[in-house]
Design an enzyme around this catalytic site. Structure first.
Site, PDB file in Angstrom:
ATOM      1  N   MET A 141      54.928 -15.140 -21.496  1.00  0.00           N
ATOM      2  CA  MET A 141      54.918 -16.542 -21.916  1.00  0.00           C
ATOM      3  C   MET A 141      55.494 -16.692 -23.327  1.00  0.00           C
ATOM      4  O   MET A 141      56.208 -17.657 -23.618  1.00  0.00           O
ATOM      5  CB  MET A 141      53.491 -17.096 -21.847  1.00  0.00           C
ATOM      6  CG  MET A 141      53.392 -18.572 -22.155  1.00  0.00           C
ATOM      7  SD  MET A 141      54.469 -19.565 -21.120  1.00  0.00           S
ATOM      8  CE  MET A 141      53.377 -20.002 -19.780  1.00  0.00           C
ATOM      9  N   GLU A 177      31.094  -6.252 -25.561  1.00  0.00           N
ATOM     10  CA  GLU A 177      30.318  -7.501 -25.573  1.00  0.00           C
ATOM     11  C   GLU A 177      31.163  -8.741 -25.257  1.00  0.00           C
ATOM     12  O   GLU A 177      30.649  -9.716 -24.721  1.00  0.00           O
ATOM     13  CB  GLU A 177      29.614  -7.688 -26.916  1.00  0.00           C
ATOM     14  CG  GLU A 177      28.449  -6.743 -27.146  1.00  0.00           C
ATOM     15  CD  GLU A 177      28.861  -5.467 -27.858  1.00  0.00           C
ATOM     16  OE1 GLU A 177      30.077  -5.203 -27.972  1.00  0.00           O
ATOM     17  OE2 GLU A 177      27.965  -4.714 -28.300  1.00  0.00           O
ATOM     18  N   LYS A 236      14.519  -8.904 -35.048  1.00  0.00           N
ATOM     19  CA  LYS A 236      13.859  -7.785 -34.370  1.00  0.00           C
ATOM     20  C   LYS A 236      12.340  -7.828 -34.531  1.00  0.00           C
ATOM     21  O   LYS A 236      11.602  -7.516 -33.598  1.00  0.00           O
ATOM     22  CB  LYS A 236      14.417  -6.474 -34.928  1.00  0.00           C
ATOM     23  CG  LYS A 236      13.884  -5.219 -34.267  1.00  0.00           C
ATOM     24  CD  LYS A 236      14.554  -3.992 -34.875  1.00  0.00           C
ATOM     25  CE  LYS A 236      13.781  -2.711 -34.561  1.00  0.00           C
ATOM     26  NZ  LYS A 236      14.134  -2.117 -33.282  1.00  0.00           N
ATOM     27  N   PHE A 295      21.574  -3.360 -42.656  1.00  0.00           N
ATOM     28  CA  PHE A 295      22.397  -2.660 -41.675  1.00  0.00           C
ATOM     29  C   PHE A 295      22.597  -3.540 -40.437  1.00  0.00           C
ATOM     30  O   PHE A 295      21.643  -4.059 -39.877  1.00  0.00           O
ATOM     31  CB  PHE A 295      21.721  -1.340 -41.277  1.00  0.00           C
ATOM     32  CG  PHE A 295      22.467  -0.601 -40.212  1.00  0.00           C
ATOM     33  CD1 PHE A 295      23.739  -0.116 -40.446  1.00  0.00           C
ATOM     34  CD2 PHE A 295      21.889  -0.404 -38.962  1.00  0.00           C
ATOM     35  CE1 PHE A 295      24.437   0.555 -39.448  1.00  0.00           C
ATOM     36  CE2 PHE A 295      22.585   0.274 -37.962  1.00  0.00           C
ATOM     37  CZ  PHE A 295      23.863   0.748 -38.208  1.00  0.00           C
ATOM     38  N   GLN A 296      23.829  -3.706 -40.018  1.00  0.00           N
ATOM     39  CA  GLN A 296      24.213  -4.524 -38.858  1.00  0.00           C
ATOM     40  C   GLN A 296      23.713  -5.962 -38.963  1.00  0.00           C
ATOM     41  O   GLN A 296      23.326  -6.563 -37.972  1.00  0.00           O
ATOM     42  CB  GLN A 296      23.758  -3.863 -37.555  1.00  0.00           C
ATOM     43  CG  GLN A 296      24.486  -2.542 -37.343  1.00  0.00           C
ATOM     44  CD  GLN A 296      24.379  -2.009 -35.932  1.00  0.00           C
ATOM     45  OE1 GLN A 296      23.400  -2.230 -35.234  1.00  0.00           O
ATOM     46  NE2 GLN A 296      25.409  -1.272 -35.515  1.00  0.00           N
TER      47      GLN A 296
HETATM   48  C1  LIG Z   1      49.395 -21.091 -21.308  1.00  0.00           C
HETATM   49  C2  LIG Z   1      48.675 -22.372 -20.998  1.00  0.00           C
HETATM   50  C3  LIG Z   1      49.369 -23.442 -20.463  1.00  0.00           C
HETATM   51  C4  LIG Z   1      48.706 -24.612 -20.107  1.00  0.00           C
HETATM   52  N1  LIG Z   1      49.408 -25.609 -19.488  1.00  0.00           N
HETATM   53  C5  LIG Z   1      48.749 -26.668 -18.972  1.00  0.00           C
HETATM   54  C6  LIG Z   1      49.414 -27.659 -18.191  1.00  0.00           C
HETATM   55  O1  LIG Z   1      50.604 -27.601 -17.956  1.00  0.00           O
HETATM   56  N2  LIG Z   1      48.687 -28.666 -17.679  1.00  0.00           N
HETATM   57  C7  LIG Z   1      47.333 -28.767 -17.891  1.00  0.00           C
HETATM   58  O2  LIG Z   1      46.720 -29.683 -17.367  1.00  0.00           O
HETATM   59  N3  LIG Z   1      46.701 -27.883 -18.645  1.00  0.00           N
HETATM   60  C8  LIG Z   1      47.360 -26.825 -19.189  1.00  0.00           C
HETATM   61  N4  LIG Z   1      46.668 -25.899 -19.928  1.00  0.00           N
HETATM   62  C9  LIG Z   1      45.227 -26.107 -20.173  1.00  0.00           C
HETATM   63  C10 LIG Z   1      44.998 -27.029 -21.358  1.00  0.00           C
HETATM   64  O3  LIG Z   1      45.142 -26.284 -22.532  1.00  0.00           O
HETATM   65  C11 LIG Z   1      43.564 -27.640 -21.308  1.00  0.00           C
HETATM   66  O4  LIG Z   1      42.604 -26.627 -21.226  1.00  0.00           O
HETATM   67  C12 LIG Z   1      43.335 -28.545 -20.122  1.00  0.00           C
HETATM   68  O5  LIG Z   1      44.425 -29.402 -19.921  1.00  0.00           O
HETATM   69  C13 LIG Z   1      42.087 -29.367 -20.339  1.00  0.00           C
HETATM   70  O6  LIG Z   1      41.625 -29.849 -19.135  1.00  0.00           O
HETATM   71  P1  LIG Z   1      40.713 -31.131 -19.028  1.00  0.00           P
HETATM   72  O7  LIG Z   1      41.346 -32.289 -19.678  1.00  0.00           O
HETATM   73  O8  LIG Z   1      40.353 -31.240 -17.596  1.00  0.00           O
HETATM   74  O9  LIG Z   1      39.471 -30.833 -19.946  1.00  0.00           O
HETATM   75  P2  LIG Z   1      38.220 -29.873 -19.918  1.00  0.00           P
HETATM   76  O10 LIG Z   1      38.380 -28.919 -21.026  1.00  0.00           O
HETATM   77  O11 LIG Z   1      37.898 -29.358 -18.574  1.00  0.00           O
HETATM   78  O12 LIG Z   1      37.149 -30.926 -20.408  1.00  0.00           O
HETATM   79  C14 LIG Z   1      36.363 -31.641 -19.551  1.00  0.00           C
HETATM   80  C15 LIG Z   1      36.151 -33.061 -20.052  1.00  0.00           C
HETATM   81  O13 LIG Z   1      35.185 -33.630 -19.163  1.00  0.00           O
HETATM   82  C16 LIG Z   1      34.045 -34.037 -19.870  1.00  0.00           C
HETATM   83  N5  LIG Z   1      32.870 -33.740 -19.064  1.00  0.00           N
HETATM   84  C17 LIG Z   1      32.199 -32.574 -18.929  1.00  0.00           C
HETATM   85  N6  LIG Z   1      31.158 -32.723 -18.096  1.00  0.00           N
HETATM   86  C18 LIG Z   1      31.180 -34.000 -17.689  1.00  0.00           C
HETATM   87  C19 LIG Z   1      30.354 -34.762 -16.828  1.00  0.00           C
HETATM   88  N7  LIG Z   1      29.299 -34.240 -16.192  1.00  0.00           N
HETATM   89  N8  LIG Z   1      30.658 -36.055 -16.628  1.00  0.00           N
HETATM   90  C20 LIG Z   1      31.713 -36.632 -17.281  1.00  0.00           C
HETATM   91  N9  LIG Z   1      32.529 -35.954 -18.093  1.00  0.00           N
HETATM   92  C21 LIG Z   1      32.261 -34.653 -18.302  1.00  0.00           C
HETATM   93  C22 LIG Z   1      34.058 -33.313 -21.177  1.00  0.00           C
HETATM   94  O14 LIG Z   1      33.395 -34.079 -22.151  1.00  0.00           O
HETATM   95  C23 LIG Z   1      35.561 -33.154 -21.446  1.00  0.00           C
HETATM   96  O15 LIG Z   1      36.067 -34.276 -22.118  1.00  0.00           O
HETATM   97  C24 LIG Z   1      47.320 -24.736 -20.331  1.00  0.00           C
HETATM   98  C25 LIG Z   1      46.640 -23.681 -20.910  1.00  0.00           C
HETATM   99  C26 LIG Z   1      47.292 -22.505 -21.232  1.00  0.00           C
HETATM  100  C27 LIG Z   1      46.501 -21.376 -21.815  1.00  0.00           C
HETATM  101  C1  LIG Z   2      43.868 -13.098 -27.240  1.00  0.00           C
HETATM  102  C2  LIG Z   2      45.212 -13.728 -27.238  1.00  0.00           C
HETATM  103  N1  LIG Z   2      46.185 -13.265 -28.053  1.00  0.00           N
HETATM  104  C3  LIG Z   2      47.405 -13.826 -28.037  1.00  0.00           C
HETATM  105  C4  LIG Z   2      47.681 -14.877 -27.209  1.00  0.00           C
HETATM  106  C5  LIG Z   2      49.078 -15.531 -27.221  1.00  0.00           C
HETATM  107  N2  LIG Z   2      49.704 -15.357 -25.903  1.00  0.00           N
HETATM  108  C6  LIG Z   2      49.719 -16.324 -24.975  1.00  0.00           C
HETATM  109  S1  LIG Z   2      50.422 -15.874 -23.538  1.00  0.00           S
HETATM  110  C7  LIG Z   2      50.799 -14.343 -24.150  1.00  0.00           C
HETATM  111  C8  LIG Z   2      51.516 -13.321 -23.328  1.00  0.00           C
HETATM  112  C9  LIG Z   2      50.711 -12.843 -22.182  1.00  0.00           C
HETATM  113  O1  LIG Z   2      51.352 -11.726 -21.641  1.00  0.00           O
HETATM  114  P1  LIG Z   2      50.938 -11.127 -20.247  1.00  0.00           P
HETATM  115  O2  LIG Z   2      49.463 -10.974 -20.159  1.00  0.00           O
HETATM  116  O3  LIG Z   2      51.732  -9.923 -19.964  1.00  0.00           O
HETATM  117  O4  LIG Z   2      51.277 -12.291 -19.239  1.00  0.00           O
HETATM  118  P2  LIG Z   2      52.667 -12.950 -18.784  1.00  0.00           P
HETATM  119  O5  LIG Z   2      52.872 -14.157 -19.630  1.00  0.00           O
HETATM  120  O6  LIG Z   2      53.732 -11.932 -18.952  1.00  0.00           O
HETATM  121  O7  LIG Z   2      52.405 -13.306 -17.367  1.00  0.00           O
HETATM  122  C10 LIG Z   2      50.351 -14.225 -25.475  1.00  0.00           C
HETATM  123  C11 LIG Z   2      50.530 -13.036 -26.310  1.00  0.00           C
HETATM  124  C12 LIG Z   2      46.632 -15.342 -26.392  1.00  0.00           C
HETATM  125  N3  LIG Z   2      46.790 -16.384 -25.566  1.00  0.00           N
HETATM  126  N4  LIG Z   2      45.432 -14.740 -26.397  1.00  0.00           N
END
Ligand SMILES: Cc1cc2nc3c(=O)[nH]c(=O)nc-3n(C[C@H](O)[C@H](O)[C@H](O)COP(=O)(O)OP(=O)(O)OC[C@H]3O[C@@H](n4cnc5c(N)ncnc54)[C@H](O)[C@@H]3O)c2cc1C
Ligand SMILES: Cc1ncc(C[n+]2csc(CCOP(=O)(O)OP(=O)(O)O)c2C)c(N)n1
Lengths: 564, 163
Positions: free
Chosen positions: A477, A49, A161, A111-112
């Site tokens: 990472m 799911e 249900k 159940f569930q």
């Molecule tokens: C491992 C990892 C590393 C990351 N590193 C980076 C990084 O280096 N740099 C980076 O940028 N991000 C990075 N991120 C992502 C980060 O965590 C955020 O998800 C991201 O920066 C959020 O993007 P955003 O500000 O565009 O917001 P979003 O989450 O896309 O939010 C959108 C915003 O727009 C608004 N909005 C929505 N619809 C409308 C509309 N119609 N009109 C006006 N406003 C609207 C919402 O209210 C919200 O405030 C990383 C994520 C991970 C998992």
């Molecule tokens: C569901 C979930 N569990 C744990 C994490 C923490 N986490 C962030 S990146 C990462 C490693 C990801 O490893 P892999 O998919 O092999 O990618 P790589 O960074 O090696 O490219 C982990 C464990 C997460 N982001 N999501």
């Protein structure tokens, strides 16, 4: 017309023009599955799911429509929670329908039975328990309306249900939804727009910082017009990639923790920043007190809670990005005498030289395959309309850094929640929406194992998603953080030993399996895999200790980024 | 700073937990929360007292408004005309103290609502400060039980403002 609750559900889905749902059956929803064959809605039977929700999410991101999933009560419902939270963090429109135990049993530990309304209250935009069959149609109408309007998000509808099995007189609802407690603001305040434009027209060092909201509101054309005509450099968040073509001169690259030198230096020196549909996430700002120290900030966002949450804003504009950008464009058209290029000349030269000095780069190797090299090669082989999904971790960051994004809705990634296991089902949902386009999931060997069972779904529905595993044998990472900030104590991040043979695994499902261990064979094998008419795994053995750079160490300012 | 928020909500099942979950989930502080029906069917009124700096209060108000079941939020801190709380308490009242307790009851305009051989139950309304003062006085006799309603507040009307 007398209809059962389950039939009313499909009538409503039809009215919302839903053509595909992603789901998994069970006791509480068996009436829905019983009614399903009578209706022209396609159902994709997933293998878990969580994947049903990520697939609906990928479908929604790629198309802009509301994604729909359907699951049973109890464990079916709890399995959706990660998917729902993922969509909630990234503001993705979904309607998740869960079955519930019959009304008289609710609260009896039946159940569930789980209280999925209570469980998902904080990770849905809103949720409903339908208590009366006569409210079913109006509740579903509201759910779709809430999901797609304002700041989009997932809405859950829990249906007992006995309500699905009961009958009532049904007449389609023809009036639009009206809710006095919910009225998002789309049109910007004209005074704020004038003030914003005035700041821009005086700015010496203006910058656009755009995010996911620009993509949500389909505002990329307006954005491009402003950037190109007012000569304003632009950076985007991870979620904003594709809002502006990444090959154009004013593009500075992504900003934030793994952003470019140019983008991070530009935010740190700009005098006016126009933030559009972006929420100043901590991955973007770094140390908040040192963020954009010289800038007046104009912030356009449809959600007032995003504004003034993390940073102080000079000119808040609560509005839809598209309408706000149109309004600013109109101001620009009425003020043709501004010599944008001239007043910003020095700034434009600076940004160009930052870009040249420090593009995304890596140290290539003659023998060892570097992940960045794999992605550069991939870019050469794929058509412009390719949809890229990613898992989470280094693979995700390298994809963001080394691939090109020409269009919105072509890059599907879990940004806010960072959900490993997102990419494969999301790619599946996008492939369902666009059967004739190439869809590639850029994966890590850790993440891919979190929803690998969906290979079965890909095969069952002939969805030829290509899974490119950047296989480093580690949870890369996390390992990178251990190397840089935790004294190289590589605790529990090596997964190489018990790794499955991904080629055989693919073959076991009837999918294509390709392994690349030699750099010299990379391009040819990649091409062969992309040409495979089936779903396929491409297992690329990459350098096991390659890190993502630049990197802003956690808690540090953007200007303190580590470069390679 | 302490703020009093007046909040109108749709009277739906779960609305209270949506509001309280918002406060706990986002680390906001609730001092008291009061819910009651209004004159309009299907609409309830909440009075929430909370604490925080300006930026936090702004977030609290915006986040409340964002809840789909919330109709209206007004920060009435600056415009509250009357603010009342109700306290019911049971105090130890042997022969030696009874007279003094009744004198205090009189001064504070409380009501005695129940009597037994060695206890008095007292009802009192007033501002938080008044109630705190009364409770402090009663504590020396021994307060056996105490319930407190949380704040109810009414906005000053516009005419009164002009006077
Ligand atoms: C491992 C990892 C590393 C990351 N590193 C980076 C990084 O280096 N740099 C980076 O940028 N991000 C990075 N991120 C992502 C980060 O965590 C955020 O998800 C991201 O920066 C959020 O993007 P955003 O500000 O565009 O917001 P979003 O989450 O896309 O939010 C959108 C915003 O727009 C608004 N909005 C929505 N619809 C409308 C509309 N119609 N009109 C006006 N406003 C609207 C919402 O209210 C919200 O405030 C990383 C994520 C991970 C998992
Ligand atoms: C569901 C979930 N569990 C744990 C994490 C923490 N986490 C962030 S990146 C990462 C490693 C990801 O490893 P892999 O998919 O092999 O990618 P790589 O960074 O090696 O490219 C982990 C464990 C997460 N982001 N999501």
């Amino acid at each position: 017309m007398q209809l059962m609750g389950a039939e009313i559900l499909f009538e409503c889905l039809g009215q919302e023009k839903v053509d595909v749902i992603f789901g998994y059956p069970g006791g509480a929803v068996i009436d829905i599955y019983h009614a399903l064959p009578q209706y022209p809605i396609e159902h994709i039977l997933v293998r878990h799911e969580q994947a049903a929700v990520h697939a609906a999410d990928g479908y929604a991101r790629a198309t802009g429509k509301v994604g729909v999933s359907l699951v049973t009560s109890g464990p079916g419902a709890t399995n959706t929670v990660t998917g729902i939270a993922t969509a909630y963090m990234d503001s993705i429109p979904l309607v998740v329908i869960t079955g519930q135990v019959p009304m008289p049993l609710i609260g009896n530990d039946a159940f569930q039975e789980v209280d999925i309304i209570g469980i998902t209250r904080s990770c849905t935009k809103h949720n409903y328990l339908v208590r009366d069959i006569n409210d079913l149609a109006s509740t579903l109408q509201k759910a779709f309306y809430l999901a797609r309007t304002g700041r989009p998000g997932p809405v859950l509808v829990d249906i007992p249900k006995d309500i699905l099995a009961a009958k009532t007189q049904y007449k389609p609802i023809t009036t639009p939804v009206k809710m006095r407690s919910y009225n998002p603001t789309y049109t910007p305040h004209p005074g704020q727009i004038r003030r914003a434009f005035k700041e821009l027209s005086k700015a010496k060092r203006p910058l656009f910082y755009v995010g996911g909201g620009v993509i949500t509101s389909n505002a990329t054309e307006e954005l491009s017009w402003l950037i190109d005509n007012c000569h304003i450099p632009v950076t985007a968040t991870l979620m904003g990639l594709g809002a502006y073509p990444t090959h154009k001169p004013l593009w500075l690259g992504m900003l934030g923790m793994h952003g470019t030198f140019a983008a991070n230096t530009a935010v740190s020196t700009a005098d006016v920043i126009v933030a559009v549909g972006a929420r100043f996430d901590d991955r973007v700002t770094g140390k908040i007190s040192a963020f954009a120290p010289q800038a007046k900030i104009i912030h356009v966002d449809i959600d007032p809670t995003s504004i003034q949450k993390n940073v102080t804003v000079s000119i808040p504009v609560v509005a839809d990005c598209k309408e706000a950008l149109q309004a600013i464009k109109k101001e620009a058209e009425n003020n043709k005498d501004i010599c944008w290029e001239e007043k910003q000349n020095e700034w434009l030269q600076d940004t160009v030289s930052w870009k040249k000095e420090h593009p995304f780069k890596y140290i290539d190797d003659e023998k060892i395959i570097k992940p960045q090299y794999v992605l550069e090669e991939l870019q050469k082989l794929i058509p412009e309309d390719t949809i890229i999904a990613t898992e989470v971790g280094q693979n995700q960051m390298w994809a963001a850094q080394f691939l090109q994004f020409f269009h919105p809705r072509h890059f599907l990634t879990s940004g806010g929640l960072g959900t490993m296991g997102y990419g494969l089902p999301a790619a599946m949902g996008a492939q369902k929406a666009f059967p004739n386009r190439l869809v590639v999931n850029v994966a890590g060997d850790g993440s891919i194992q979190m929803n690998i069972q969906e290979l079965g779904t890909l095969m069952a529905y002939k969805l030829p998603v290509k899974i490119l595993i950047l296989n480093n044998g580690v949870l890369g990472m996390v390992r990178q953080w251990q190397e840089l900030f935790y004294k190289k104590n590589y605790s529990q991040t090596n997964i190489a030993e018990s790794q499955p043979d991904f080629v055989k695994l693919a073959e076991a499902y009837g999918a294509g399996g390709y392994r690349i261990t030699e750099k010299s064979a990379l391009r040819e094998t990649l091409q062969k895999a992309l040409d495979d008419p089936r779903a396929a795994i491409i297992d690329v053995q990459i350098c096991p200790h390659e890190n993502v750079y630049p990197m802003v160490p956690p808690g540090k300012a953007l200007t303190e980024m580590l470069l390679i | 700073m302490r703020h009093v928020l007046s909040v109108l909500v749709e009277d739906e099942p779960g609305v209270l937990s949506r509001v309280s979950a918002l406060f706990s989930g986002r680390g906001f502080n609730i001092t008291s929360l009061n819910v009651a029906p209004t004159l309009e069917a299907q609409v309830s009124h909440m009075t929430i007292t909370t604490r925080g700096d300006e930026q936090i209060i702004e977030q609290i108000i915006k986040q409340l408004r964002k809840l789909v079941t919330v109709i209206k939020v007004v920060d009435i801190t600056a415009v509250t005309a009357v603010e009342r709380e109700l306290v019911l308490l049971k105090v130890q009242a042997g022969d030696e103290n009874r007279a003094e307790i009744l004198r205090i009851v009189d001064i504070f305009r409380c009501k005695v609502v129940d009597v037994s051989v060695d206890e008095l139950s007292i009802e009192v309304t007033g501002t938080g400060e008044k109630l705190d003062a009364l409770i402090k006085l009663m504590e020396k006799f021994g307060v056996k039980e105490l319930v407190r309603s949380g704040v109810c507040a009414l906005k000053r009307s516009i005419q009164a403002d002009k006077v």
